[in-house]
Design a protein around this motif. Structure first.
Motif, PDB file in Angstrom:
ATOM      1  N   ASP A   1      12.701 -36.176  54.264  1.00 31.36           N
ATOM      2  CA  ASP A   1      11.528 -35.318  54.400  1.00 31.36           C
ATOM      3  C   ASP A   1      11.471 -34.173  53.398  1.00 31.36           C
ATOM      4  O   ASP A   1      12.508 -33.646  52.985  1.00 31.36           O
ATOM      5  N   ASP A   2      10.285 -33.808  53.053  1.00 36.29           N
ATOM      6  CA  ASP A   2       9.890 -32.595  52.317  1.00 36.29           C
ATOM      7  C   ASP A   2       9.801 -32.763  50.802  1.00 36.29           C
ATOM      8  O   ASP A   2       8.977 -32.132  50.180  1.00 36.29           O
TER       9      ASP A   2
ATOM     10  N   HIS B   1       3.126 -35.652  53.650  1.00 39.50           N
ATOM     11  CA  HIS B   1       3.803 -34.687  54.519  1.00 39.50           C
ATOM     12  C   HIS B   1       3.044 -33.357  54.528  1.00 39.50           C
ATOM     13  O   HIS B   1       3.640 -32.328  54.813  1.00 39.50           O
TER      14      HIS B   1
ATOM     15  N   HIS C   1       3.075 -27.877  54.918  1.00 42.13           N
ATOM     16  CA  HIS C   1       4.042 -28.066  56.004  1.00 42.13           C
ATOM     17  C   HIS C   1       3.759 -27.208  57.247  1.00 42.13           C
ATOM     18  O   HIS C   1       4.653 -26.525  57.767  1.00 42.13           O
TER      19      HIS C   1
ATOM     20  N   PRO D   1       4.878 -32.806  59.864  1.00 42.49           N
ATOM     21  CA  PRO D   1       5.861 -31.744  59.616  1.00 42.49           C
ATOM     22  C   PRO D   1       6.440 -31.230  60.948  1.00 42.49           C
ATOM     23  O   PRO D   1       5.691 -31.074  61.919  1.00 42.49           O
TER      24      PRO D   1
HETATM   25 ZN   LIG Z   1       9.351 -31.584  56.833  1.00 41.39          ZN
END
Ligand SMILES: [Zn+2]
Length: 489
Positions: A315-316, A383, A387, A423
């Motif tokens: 993630d991210d 994503h 966030h 998120p």
């Molecule tokens: Zn995330």
């Protein structure tokens, strides 16, 4: 895993035990069969789904009303057993054989007792082209598949079967008629008030053409595609819950090579430990899958018993994914799905947090994203831009966050995205609707969603990997039954 189809009433002496020999789940062809399995055989309701007999609906087209000098009534069905009794009584008690031209399509020879009708009734024997017969009829009398075919051709159908007489099918009685498979299945045979039939049939001949909405509803319930999709879903559920096994989708965030890079949130993993993870997965024979693979091969492929699949998600979109993860993906020939934030240059959502602010960590550059996507080893997913906790935003703000991020990534990498990650795993109904509306085939959550992933493709459960998840911890998490055991604690 085994699924049985139940097409008719079961003998009541059949015991529950005997039924269980039939499999893990039963598909009842209509609601009346389901009801009977529950009440007479004591089968648990959750073991039974409705699995209708599919029909290739494309083969039937609506046709205009025929022009006949006398109303033509076609009876389609056997002349033996309860159906034969039904047909005999229709001819004997219910149909005015001089006012109507009655024709009977049947696969069987004409039994002795019907011979007295041969002057007034046309016995057609086995009819090859049933649709043609339906097209020529002012009214069709039949049950089961005959009723579906007539509805698909927009001809009036008077449903009457071995058990019940639902009568002229309209939008009002369609569901009730489907429950008995258009008259064929009920608690007892010939549960029909024959005295009322002459008037009901006369009324049916006077009624307007069937509503086109009937066709849509029958397609939705009986089309082969819909029926096989449903069957595939049922198989997946039986498999997952019986084997207590689901494909693991594991979730990483950042990777570090030195302890000084640790953060205050448990979202980092030392790259040496990551390599140990990859070595273990290789040794255990795991193959990595991405959502594009599942979209191509079908979601059920994840459960292929001859394969050992895992999905790696990250993630991210941190810069360290490019520097530390990407080389290992190449070395081990693994694929990963990276969910990238595109409206920030660093993890501002974690840094600008009142309690427990995280250290600043840079996100990867557009050039790095592009290079990883082009390698074929990384599939990017959405994503959001910044966030946020989506469930705290109104729908329009959520839409902006999700749509802009998707557009930016797609323009950058030149491919469409297959999945989206909420998120913080935070989402509400709007978030799920938007993921679907904006064209994502799948969306992943964190530790929420059904244990069997196909049951909600917009809330797919993942397994979090923490800084302390060592090789043994990883082995426990990827064995396939982790979420089942976790739920039981
Ligand atoms: Zn995330």
């Amino acid at each position: 895993a085994m699924i049985t189809s139940v097409h008719g009433r079961q003998p009541v002496h059949g015991s529950r035990k005997k039924f269980h020999a039939l499999g893990d789940k039963a598909l009842a062809v209509c609601e009346a069969v389901r009801e009977q399995l529950i009440t007479a055989l004591g089968v648990a309701p959750e073991l039974i789904s409705i699995g209708r007999n599919g029909i290739n609906t494309e083969q039937y087209q609506p046709c205009p009303a025929p022009i006949n000098d006398k109303p033509v009534i076609s009876i389609i069905g056997r002349l033996t057993g309860p159906k034969g009794e039904l047909c005999y009584r229709l001819l004997d008690e219910c149909l005015d054989l001089t006012a109507y031209r009655v024709q009977i399509a049947t696969g069987s020879a004409v039994p002795e007792r019907f011979l007295r009708f041969t002057e007034q009734v046309q016995f057609l024997g086995y009819v090859e082209d049933v649709p043609q017969l339906i097209a020529e009829s002012d009214l069709v009398i039949g049950a089961g598949r005959v009723a579906m075919e007539a509805i698909l051709m927009q001809r009036p159908i008077f449903a009457i079967g071995e058990a019940l007489a639902p009568g002229l099918i309209t939008l009002d009685n369609l569901n009730k008629a489907m429950a008995s498979n258009f008259g064929d299945i009920g608690p007892k045979d010939l549960d029909i008030d024959f005295a009322t039939l002459p008037q009901r049939i006369a009324d049916a001949l006077q009624a307007n053409s069937p509503d086109l909405k009937l066709i849509e509803q029958v397609k939705a319930q009986y089309d082969l595609r819909a029926v096989t999709d449903q069957l595939e879903q049922d198989y997946q559920s039986v498999y997952v819950y019986k084997q207590r096994r689901e494909m693991p989708i594991i979730m990483y965030h950042r990777f570090i090579k030195d302890d000084s890079e640790k953060g205050v949130h448990g979202t980092y993993m030392h790259v040496d430990m990551l390599e140990k993870h990859f070595k273990l997965l290789k040794r255990l024979g795991y193959q990595t899958l991405t959502f594009a693979n599942l979209a191509e091969q079908g979601f059920a492929e994840r459960l292929n018993p001859n394969k050992k699949y895992i999905m790696l998600t990250v993630d991210d979109g941190y810069k360290d994914n490019y520097e530390l993860l990407f080389p290992l993906l190449k070395k081990y020939n693994f694929k990963a799905v990276i969910y990238a934030v595109t409206g920030e240059e660093f993890n501002r959502w974690d840094v600008e947090q009142a309690d427990n602010p995280e250290k600043r960590v840079p996100l990867m550059s557009p050039a790095q994203i592009k290079e990883m996507a082009d390698s074929g080893l990384v599939e990017f997913g959405g994503h959001t831009l910044t966030h946020p906790h989506l469930d705290t935003l109104d729908k329009d703000s959520q839409r902006f966050e999700i749509a802009e991020n998707k557009t930016q990534l797609e323009q950058l990498i030149g491919k469409s995205l297959y999945s989206f990650a909420y998120p913080f795993g935070s989402h509400n109904h709007d978030s799920k609707d938007l993921a679907q509306e904006l064209g994502y085939p799948f969306a992943v959550a964190t530790n929420s969603g059904p244990l069997a992933m196909h049951e909600d493709k917009y809330q797919i459960r993942r397994i979090a990997i923490f800084p302390r998840t060592d090789v043994f911890g990883l082995w426990r998490k990827v064995r396939g039954n982790y979420t089942f055991r976790k739920r039981e604690k």
